[in-house]
Design an enzyme around this catalytic site. Structure first.
Site, PDB file in Angstrom:
ATOM      1  N   SER A 326      14.643   2.428 -16.214  1.00 51.13           N
ATOM      2  CA  SER A 326      14.313   3.742 -15.684  1.00 51.13           C
ATOM      3  C   SER A 326      15.328   4.817 -16.047  1.00 51.13           C
ATOM      4  O   SER A 326      15.064   6.006 -15.854  1.00 51.13           O
ATOM      5  CB  SER A 326      14.203   3.675 -14.167  1.00 51.13           C
ATOM      6  OG  SER A 326      13.195   2.762 -13.827  1.00 51.13           O
ATOM      7  N   HIS A 371       3.161   5.659  -4.937  1.00 50.22           N
ATOM      8  CA  HIS A 371       3.940   6.793  -4.448  1.00 50.22           C
ATOM      9  C   HIS A 371       3.064   7.956  -4.014  1.00 50.22           C
ATOM     10  O   HIS A 371       3.557   8.996  -3.588  1.00 50.22           O
ATOM     11  CB  HIS A 371       4.900   7.287  -5.552  1.00 50.22           C
ATOM     12  CG  HIS A 371       6.008   6.333  -5.819  1.00 50.22           C
ATOM     13  ND1 HIS A 371       5.942   5.401  -6.835  1.00 50.22           N
ATOM     14  CD2 HIS A 371       7.195   6.145  -5.205  1.00 50.22           C
ATOM     15  CE1 HIS A 371       7.051   4.680  -6.842  1.00 50.22           C
ATOM     16  NE2 HIS A 371       7.841   5.108  -5.853  1.00 50.22           N
ATOM     17  N   CYS A 384       9.157   6.791 -10.119  1.00 50.45           N
ATOM     18  CA  CYS A 384       7.759   6.330 -10.138  1.00 50.45           C
ATOM     19  C   CYS A 384       7.342   5.948 -11.545  1.00 50.45           C
ATOM     20  O   CYS A 384       7.380   6.755 -12.471  1.00 50.45           O
ATOM     21  CB  CYS A 384       6.846   7.425  -9.604  1.00 50.45           C
ATOM     22  SG  CYS A 384       5.093   7.006  -9.785  1.00 50.45           S
TER      23      CYS A 384
END
Lengths: 624, 374
Positions: A326, A371, A384
């Site tokens: 991420s 989310h 997300c």
């Protein structure tokens, strides 16, 4: 009558001896003329030839090695020094009975098994007619004792030379590399006249990358030698030009802090000054002591290091290629803004999974419950996956790869540190060429969240983060700041390479950076535990999957063996509004980026920016 | 011998070179002058060849002084006495050679030295004089030229010690001892027919000799034929001495300035290879001066032989003069690469005492022959 005959005899004798004396005289003259003819041939006809031979006998050209440049950190702390040392060397080609010679040497100097072992090791990779060290660091007494007996040991010499030392040892090993003896492979690459008299060459890190600056130029001496090769006097000389001293960006205090922050973890920390691209700290843990490598490490010792389970010789900071996870999302986000695919208000809906149009495969978000509706900032704060699946899909792999490339992913950054690897941003061409397979649209999605075949080094992450902090001004990372001719009043700055990433509206940088500050500052942020009261941090957590889970398996760190656990990543820069340091941290098998890697980055930034080291107890934060 | 020597030769007393005083002291002035000049030159070279080691030069000077003293002493002995001592000296010498082979010291891989408690002694040196004396004794018993029987007897007397010395093994000395016998026979009028026959036989037997040689001797011959075949081993001496001589050129590099010898590229530079030092430092000019001195000494020796009043004196003086030349030729030939390397010093110039004593005693005999006329 008898007297008469006697007289006749006498006269005959007189004549006989007289004649023989004349014949003998002629023979003497003839023989001596032979000698004289021979001498005329040697001394008149071939005089030139023998003069040259005689000159060749007595005059030898000896190279004078330059002293290698020293290396200092940003504050002038000496990181690489030269110290004089006597070593005992054997030129194997000149020795008839090697075991006998070594046995005899053992009588006058101390030789232990380690010395013998190293000798055997170096002997195997020696350059012909170059001495192989048998003993290093002879004491003055040993030098004296050998000198007395040296006539007994043709082909064995005491050599005085400057030996590289690294006073800080392990702390700087991965950044500086080390010098070692020139091996047969290297001898083919180098200019042998430049390396005449030097047996050392940079083997990695800064030592190798800046070999040209550090090495200097060899000088020479024309010396008169006797038949035993002993130098009697110098006839002519050209002094060597010493190598240049290097002043690094590296700050040894920060380096120490970063090493301490990693503690027992395997991993890497790279800290960069975004304003210059200067590498402030470069740590790969565990490390090793480079000093034994300089004069040749023993085979057993080397073997132990090479096959140690934690791979201390492996430079994770520049050679470790990990899926960035991420941590790549801010850059993908910026790509989306820059390419006009999204704006900050555009909301995507996360249901916990994503499906490509017309396909049944579910690309899951790390939060299975989803989310809900998220815009870019919220997507970054909570990391997300679905938002970025969709964004990557809309960008397409070509544009995605292009923008990531501008940040330095997928190719070597060109840092002045040897051995760097380039990571990989997968693409259609790559897949067709290397895997001989077609590109599936789903793979674009995986690139968007930094997984799959996507690989980046900690250095690349730090560089990309610094570029982000710098609003798109990309600096090629540099470890060395300036080079100084020894004795010169000032050091000369080394050139820097940079380019600017065009994001269209400069405001877009602020938008992504703001989102990154919220990763740390928002109560829902994945790195909220490292929030500092002294300065604002912009960061992003990440997790690199080591082990791919089956479709419906849940990841449970405690149930996995340590080596199977995810790598924890964190990238950050600070202060967010005026960035002076950008950091990338990877903790191998550390688990979650926000709880393991982020505190390491915080400690590094504290050490550099002078913040308090109070960190809130890392919560078992969820998220990625 | 019905007539005493001297009686017939007395008419030669008016030789202009003989002044009364020197004659009474039994000194031959030209020979003495030649020897003094040669030895002086030798000391100058030696100073350089020993790397300006004054102690070595001093030791050599002491030896020379002793050797000159010995020469004067021998010169006082009447040739008649020399002739009487010839055979006993020879027998003693041969016995000592046998003793050396049985109990001698090994030096440089050969048994050459006989330790007599006080001095170490090389009996082969003694034979260098005893052989020509004995052969002269054999020849002088009848008027010259010698009959075949005497030549044969002389040859046997010569070969006994030569073979014993060759067995030590010391080929160089054996050759010199043989040469000492042959030169006496030659001066004594050995017939040309025999000389040719022996030369032909020697040529035919040379291959046989090869099989009798020691390995190191064969190596020397091979090296002589092609010194570059073993440039660091046995060829090294030859190559380095030729470089030394050749680089000297016409005028040389100058006294004390020879790099080959001072930097120790030239082995044995103060002993057997000192000729190369002269070539390097004094050039061809210096060598020609040296050779002229040798020639003068040989010439004087031969003229003493021609003028000697009796047969014994004639052949002994002639033989000794010629064997002196053989020394010079073997050494210079070896150093310049004309001949194989045999360990023969340059007479009266090389450092060392053994051969010097032998030579000076020989010159003492020459002076005795020249100055004893009654």
């Amino acid at each position: 009558m008898r007297l008469d005959s006697n007289l006749q005899d006498r006269q005959r004798e007189e004549r006989l001896v007289g004649a023989r004396a004349i014949v003998a005289g002629v023979l003497v003259l003839a023989a001596l003329s032979l000698v004289v003819v021979r001498l005329v041939r040697l001394q008149i006809t071939d005089h030139e030839h023998f003069s040259v031979l005689s000159q060749d006998n007595r005059v030898k050209i000896q190279p004078v090695p330059p002293s290698r440049g020293l290396i200092y950190d940003a504050r002038g702390v000496l990181l690489a020094d030269n110290h004089p040392s006597f070593s005992l060397e054997i030129t194997i080609e000149k020795v008839d009975d090697l075991p006998g010679t070594i046995a005899a040497l053992a009588q006058i100097i101390r030789l232990d098994d380690k010395d013998r072992e190293r000798f055997e090791h170096l002997k195997a990779q020696r350059v012909r007619f170059q001495g192989v060290p048998l003993r290093l660091n002879l004491t003055p007494e040993e030098v004296a004792r050998f000198s007395l007996d040296s006539y007994r040991f043709p082909g064995v010499d005491v050599r005085a030379e400057l030996i590289r030392t690294y006073p800080l040892g392990e702390l700087t090993a991965h950044a500086l590399g080390y010098v070692g003896r020139i091996n047969t492979e290297e001898i083919g690459r180098i200019d042998s006249s430049d390396y005449a008299g030097t047996r050392f060459i940079g083997k990695g890190g800064v030592e190798k990358a800046h070999e040209g600056l550090l090495h200097g130029q060899a000088g020479y001496q024309q010396v008169e030698v006797n038949a035993h090769g002993r130098v009697l006097r110098t006839l002519e000389s050209k002094p060597p030009i010493a190598g240049r001293d290097l002043h690094l960006y590296l700050d040894i205090t920060l380096q120490r802090a970063a090493t301490a922050a990693l503690g027992e973890h395997r991993g890497a920390v790279v800290a960069i000054d975004p304003r210059t691209g200067g590498v402030l700290a470069l740590v790969s843990n565990p490390s090793f002591d480079p000093n034994p490598f300089v004069e040749g490490i023993g085979g057993q010792e080397y073997h132990a290091l090479l096959y140690a389970p934690d791979k201390p010789l492996f430079n994770r900071a520049v050679r470790g290629q990990y899926p960035p996870g991420s941590t790549v999302k801010p850059f993908v986000g910026l790509a989306g803004l820059a390419e006009g695919v999204v704006d900050t208000r555009k909301i995507k809906y996360c249901s916990g999974a994503y499906r490509l149009p017309g396909q049944s495969h579910n690309y899951r978000c790390w939060r299975h419950s989803g989310h809900g509706g998220v815009a870019l900032e919220a997507a970054l704060i909570q990391s997300c996956d679905v938002y970025f699946y969709d964004l990557a899909h809309e960008l397409g792999i070509e544009r995605l790869k292009h923008v990531l490339g501008e940040f330095g992913f997928g190719a070597r950054t060109g840092i002045d540190l040897a051995g760097e690897l380039g990571g990989l941003v997968p693409s259609k061409e790559w897949k067709e060429k290397v895997r001989k397979q077609l590109w599936f649209p789903g793979e674009t999605l995986i690139v968007g969240i930094g997984q799959g075949a996507f690989m980046a080094t900690p250095l690349q992450l730090a560089v990309a983060t610094a570029t982000m902090a710098n609003h798109g001004h990309f600096f090629q990372p540099r470890v060395a700041r300036a080079a100084q001719v020894p004795g010169a009043p000032q050091a000369e700055d080394l050139p820097t390479v940079s380019h600017v990433i065009d994001a269209g509206d400069p405001h877009r940088w602020e938008q992504v950076i703001h989102a990154m500050t919220q990763v740390v500052e928002s109560p829902r942020g994945t790195a909220k535990g490292i929030r500092s009261r002294d300065y604002r941090i912009a960061g992003k957590t990440g997790t690199a999957q080591v082990f791919t889970l089956g479709r419906n398996q849940a990841y449970n760190a405690s149930q996995l063996e340590e080596k199977m656990r995810d790598h924890a990543l964190f990238v950050a820069f600070a202060p967010a509004d005026d960035p002076r340091i950008a950091v990338a941290v990877i903790v191998e098998n550390g688990g979650h980026g926000g709880t393991v890697a982020a505190p390491v980055a915080r400690k590094v930034m504290d050490a550099y920016l002078g913040g308090s080291t109070l960190i809130a107890e890392p919560e078992a934060a969820d998220g990625d | 011998m019905a007539i005493r020597p001297g009686a017939a030769g007395s008419h030669r007393l008016n030789d202009p070179t003989q002044s009364g005083l020197l004659m009474r002291l039994h000194i031959d002035a030209p020979l003495l002058l030649g020897l003094l000049l040669l030895c002086a030159f030798g000391l100058v070279v030696l100073f350089s060849a020993t790397d300006q080691d004054l102690d070595a030069v001093e030791r050599q000077l002491v030896r020379l002084t002793l050797a000159f003293g010995l020469m004067f002493a021998v010169a006082q002995v009447h040739p008649y006495q020399l002739r009487r001592w010839s055979l006993p000296l020879y027998v003693l010498g041969v016995l000592m050679l046998v003793a050396t082979l049985l109990v001698g010291d090994v030096g440089k891989g050969a048994q050459r030295w006989l330790d007599l408690g006080v001095v170490r002694f090389q009996p082969s040196e003694m034979l260098k004089l005893a052989v020509p004396m004995t052969i002269a004794w054999v020849l002088a018993d009848r008027s010259l030229p010698p009959r075949l029987g005497r030549v044969f007897a002389a040859t046997v007397l010569m070969l006994i010690p030569v073979l014993l010395i060759a067995k030590q093994p010391d080929l160089g000395t054996a050759i010199l001892v043989a040469a000492a016998g042959v030169t006496v026979l030659f001066i004594g009028g050995l017939s040309w027919r025999i000389i040719l026959m022996v030369a032909a036989a020697a040529a035919a037997l040379a291959p046989l000799l090869w099989y009798r040689m020691h390995d190191y001797q064969r190596q020397r011959v091979l090296t002589f034929l092609d010194p570059t075949s073993d440039p660091l081993g046995t060829g090294y001496h030859i190559i380095q001495s030729q470089i030394a001589i050749g680089s000297g050129g016409l005028h040389g590099k100058g006294w004390l300035l020879g790099t080959q010898s001072h930097l120790e590229f030239l082995p044995e530079h103060h002993t057997d290879f000192i000729f190369a030092v002269i070539g390097e430092e004094f050039g061809l000019t210096g060598i020609l001066v040296l050779l002229s001195l040798y020639l003068f000494i040989i010439y004087r020796g031969l003229s003493i032989a021609v003028n000697a009043p009796d047969t014994y004196g004639k052949v002994l003086a002639g033989g000794l003069s010629l064997v002196f030349f053989v020394y010079v030729f073997v050494n210079t030939g070896m150093v310049t690469g004309l001949l194989p390397v045999v360990g023969v010093p340059l007479p009266l110039v090389s450092y060392g005492g053994t051969s010097m004593v032998t030579l000076m005693v020989g010159f003492g005999m020459l002076m005795a022959v020249q100055t004893h006329r009654k």
